[in-house]
Design an enzyme around this catalytic site. Sequence first.
Site, PDB file in Angstrom:
ATOM      1  N   LYS A  54     -10.188   0.186  -2.218  1.00 33.10           N
ATOM      2  CA  LYS A  54     -10.024  -0.120  -0.797  1.00 33.10           C
ATOM      3  C   LYS A  54     -10.417   1.099   0.017  1.00 33.10           C
ATOM      4  O   LYS A  54      -9.923   2.200  -0.226  1.00 33.10           O
ATOM      5  CB  LYS A  54      -8.580  -0.518  -0.478  1.00 33.10           C
ATOM      6  CG  LYS A  54      -8.345  -0.755   1.024  1.00 33.10           C
ATOM      7  CD  LYS A  54      -6.930  -1.229   1.316  1.00 33.10           C
ATOM      8  CE  LYS A  54      -6.675  -1.326   2.822  1.00 33.10           C
ATOM      9  NZ  LYS A  54      -5.310  -1.805   3.137  1.00 33.10           N
ATOM     10  N   ASP A  59       0.868  -1.185   0.000  1.00 32.97           N
ATOM     11  CA  ASP A  59       0.000   0.000   0.000  1.00 32.97           C
ATOM     12  C   ASP A  59       0.902   1.232   0.000  1.00 32.97           C
ATOM     13  O   ASP A  59       1.575   1.505   0.996  1.00 32.97           O
ATOM     14  CB  ASP A  59      -0.902   0.020   1.240  1.00 32.97           C
ATOM     15  CG  ASP A  59      -1.994  -1.044   1.206  1.00 32.97           C
ATOM     16  OD1 ASP A  59      -1.839  -2.020   0.448  1.00 32.97           O
ATOM     17  OD2 ASP A  59      -2.970  -0.894   1.952  1.00 32.97           O
ATOM     18  N   LYS A  74      -6.899   3.358  -3.047  1.00 34.27           N
ATOM     19  CA  LYS A  74      -7.259   3.298  -1.628  1.00 34.27           C
ATOM     20  C   LYS A  74      -7.528   4.707  -1.108  1.00 34.27           C
ATOM     21  O   LYS A  74      -6.806   5.642  -1.448  1.00 34.27           O
ATOM     22  CB  LYS A  74      -6.118   2.638  -0.847  1.00 34.27           C
ATOM     23  CG  LYS A  74      -6.291   2.590   0.669  1.00 34.27           C
ATOM     24  CD  LYS A  74      -5.093   1.888   1.304  1.00 34.27           C
ATOM     25  CE  LYS A  74      -5.085   2.011   2.824  1.00 34.27           C
ATOM     26  NZ  LYS A  74      -3.909   1.372   3.430  1.00 34.27           N
TER      27      LYS A  74
END
Length: 220
Positions: free
Chosen positions: A182, A91, A153
């Site tokens: 996400k 991430d 995300k």
Amino acid sequence: MERKDVLKYVDHTLLSQTATWEEIRQILEDAMHYGTASACIPASYVRQAAEYVAGKLPICTVIGFPNGYSTTAVKVFETRDAVANGADEIDMVINLGYLKDKRYQEVEEEIRQVHEACGGKLLKVIIETCLLTEDEKRKMCEIVTDAGAEYIKTSTGFSTGGAVFADVELMRKHVGKAVKVKAAGGISSFADAEEFIRLGAERLGTSRLIKIMKQEEESV
């Protein structure tokens, strides 16, 4: 949805600056016990965590976290190091200043380079929605899609706000079909988690849902 099905979407997360190995170990145990999608932990614990779970749980870590203003070379190095240590998912935080300056090609190229450094592992691109305008959010959907990352995300959980329903809805609408969403930061109930999933989120970054499960089990 049944709670066990909601938990399959969860990256069970502990990214506190003071996280100890015993706390990380407990996160791993809980993630395996409740069947979450992964455990998301600091990079310094990735090798130890990967050895501990021995392939029973995907290990996720964060790159350029939480501010995103490391150089591309540093982010690429961090990514390669994390993958070499056993990370299954990455991430990364974008350079928000570059986005604000409309240096779109540089933002995209950085994502491309980090994605290449992943060596086939999943890349989730954190755009920190609470700091962006609606136009910037839509632009990042385009950039993440063009760069080839697997996920976009919402948030680090370390800024002024976390995931909100409207942002997930916007991202799902504007991101490419191959890119997943996400939601992370501030997801504090199963009801909220289900709504994020309904709106199109395919991962949820949170630790609170498992805390709820454990608290309820302990109270029985």
